[in-house]
Enzyme design. Structure first.
Site, PDB file in Angstrom:
ATOM      1  N   SER A   1       3.902 -36.858   7.921  1.00 50.47           N
ATOM      2  CA  SER A   1       3.893 -36.236   6.597  1.00 50.47           C
ATOM      3  C   SER A   1       4.759 -37.074   5.679  1.00 50.47           C
ATOM      4  O   SER A   1       5.589 -37.883   6.133  1.00 50.47           O
ATOM      5  CB  SER A   1       4.469 -34.811   6.698  1.00 50.47           C
ATOM      6  OG  SER A   1       4.748 -34.264   5.422  1.00 50.47           O
TER       7      SER A   1
ATOM      8  N   TYR B   1      11.342 -28.708   9.240  1.00 50.36           N
ATOM      9  CA  TYR B   1      10.085 -29.449   9.133  1.00 50.36           C
ATOM     10  C   TYR B   1      10.354 -30.938   8.926  1.00 50.36           C
ATOM     11  O   TYR B   1       9.746 -31.790   9.593  1.00 50.36           O
ATOM     12  CB  TYR B   1       9.257 -28.880   7.982  1.00 50.36           C
ATOM     13  CG  TYR B   1       7.881 -29.483   7.846  1.00 50.36           C
ATOM     14  CD1 TYR B   1       6.882 -29.200   8.775  1.00 50.36           C
ATOM     15  CD2 TYR B   1       7.570 -30.336   6.789  1.00 50.36           C
ATOM     16  CE1 TYR B   1       5.612 -29.746   8.652  1.00 50.36           C
ATOM     17  CE2 TYR B   1       6.304 -30.884   6.651  1.00 50.36           C
ATOM     18  CZ  TYR B   1       5.327 -30.583   7.590  1.00 50.36           C
ATOM     19  OH  TYR B   1       4.064 -31.135   7.462  1.00 50.36           O
TER      20      TYR B   1
END
Length: 237
Positions: A142, A155
Site C-alpha cells: 500500500s 496498518y
C-alpha cells in the site's frame, strides 16, 4: 506462458476479485486458485472468472493467517495443479485508528492479516517454485507501506513490514529465477469504502490496479518490476 497456475489470496471481493478477473481475461488456459475465507463470495468470483475467460477457476477456502490452514490449502492447490506460476499475496484488512487508541489485539490482527498472511502463503508455495526455478510473487502492499500517516499505526506498521519482506524475498529468490514485485496502491474503490462519503470517482478503479498487476506478470523473464506505486490522479485521499 502455457497454462499458468495463478494463486490469488483475498480473492472474494474488491481488489482481489478484480485481479482474478483480469488474469482470467488475459491468460487463456490459466488455472486460477482463488483463496479467501468467504466460500459463497469466492465461488461467485470463480464462476465469473470462468465465464469471462477460457480458464479453470476454483475456490480454496482458507484463513491465510492460520499456519495449518495455509499448509492444507497449498497442498490442495499443488496436488491439483502443481506449483504456482504466479502468486499474488493480496489478502489484507484495514484498520484506521490512532496509536493511543490501538489495542494490542488491534495491532496483532493487522500484522496477521497484512503481513503474516503473505509470509505463510509464500513459505507454503515457494519451495516448489524454487525447485522449478521460475515464478512470480506479487505482494500487494500500500502507499501506507511507503509513507506513514495519522490514524494508521497498526496498518502502516503491517504494510511497511510487507514492503520490507518483499525486498528480502527478492534478494533471496532472484538466483532461483523467481521475480518479486511489491505493489503500493493508493486509494482504490472497493466495497470497504462504502459509507466513507468519498466519491468513487476520486479513487482509482480496482480494475486499473489489476491491469497493472497483470502487466507486471506479462513481462519477459529478463525484466523485473521491483516496486510499483499507483495513486489516484489527483493524489492521495
Amino acid at each position: 506462458m502455457k497454462s499458468p497456475t495463478i494463486v490469488v489470496t483475498g480473492a472474494s471481493q474488491g481488489l482481489g476479485a478484480a485481479i482474478a478477473r483480469a488474469f482470467a481475461t488475459s491468460f487463456p488456459g490459466a488455472r486460477l486458485a482463488l483463496v479467501a475465507r468467504s466460500k459463497g463470495n469466492l465461488e461467485r468470483v470463480a464462476e465469473s472468472c470462468s465465464k469471462k475467460g477460457r480458464v479453470t477457476a476454483a475456490a480454496f477456502v482458507c484463513d491465510v493467517t492460520d499456519e495449518s490452514a495455509v499448509a492444507a490449502m497449498a497442498a490442495a492447490v499443488m496436488k491439483r495443479w502443481g506449483a504456482p506460476t504466479i502468486l499474488v499475496n493480496n489478502a489484507g484488512r484495514f484498520l484506521g485508528r490512532p496509536l493511543l487508541e490501538t489495542t494490542a489485539a488491534d495491532f496483532d490482527g493487522q500484522l496477521a492479516a497484512n503481513l503474516r498472511s503473505a509470509f505463510l502463503v509464500s513459505q507454503a508455495f515457494l519451495p516448489a517454485m524454487v525447485k522449478r526455478r521460475s515464478g512470480d510473487v506479487i505482494n500487494i502492499s500500500s502507499i501506507a507501506g511507503k509513507q506513514a500517516y495519522p490514524n494508521g499505526a497498526a496498518y502502516c506498521a503491517a504494510k511497511h513490514g510487507l514492503t520490507g519482506l518483499s525486498a528480502v524475498m527478492r534478494a533471496e529468490l532472484k538466483p532461483h529465477g523467481i521475480r518479486v514485485c511489491c505493489v503500493h496502491p493508493g486509494a482504490t474503490w472497493t466495497p470497504s469504502w462504502r459509507g466513507s462519503g468519498i466519491s468513487p470517482r476520486r479513487m482509482m478503479p480496482a480494475e486499473d490496479v489489476a491491469d497493472a498487476i497483470v502487466g507486471i506478470a506479462r513481462l519477459g523473464r529478463r525484466t523485473v518490476v521491483e516496486d510499483i506505486v499507483l495513486r489516484p490522479q489527483l493524489g492521495d485521499v
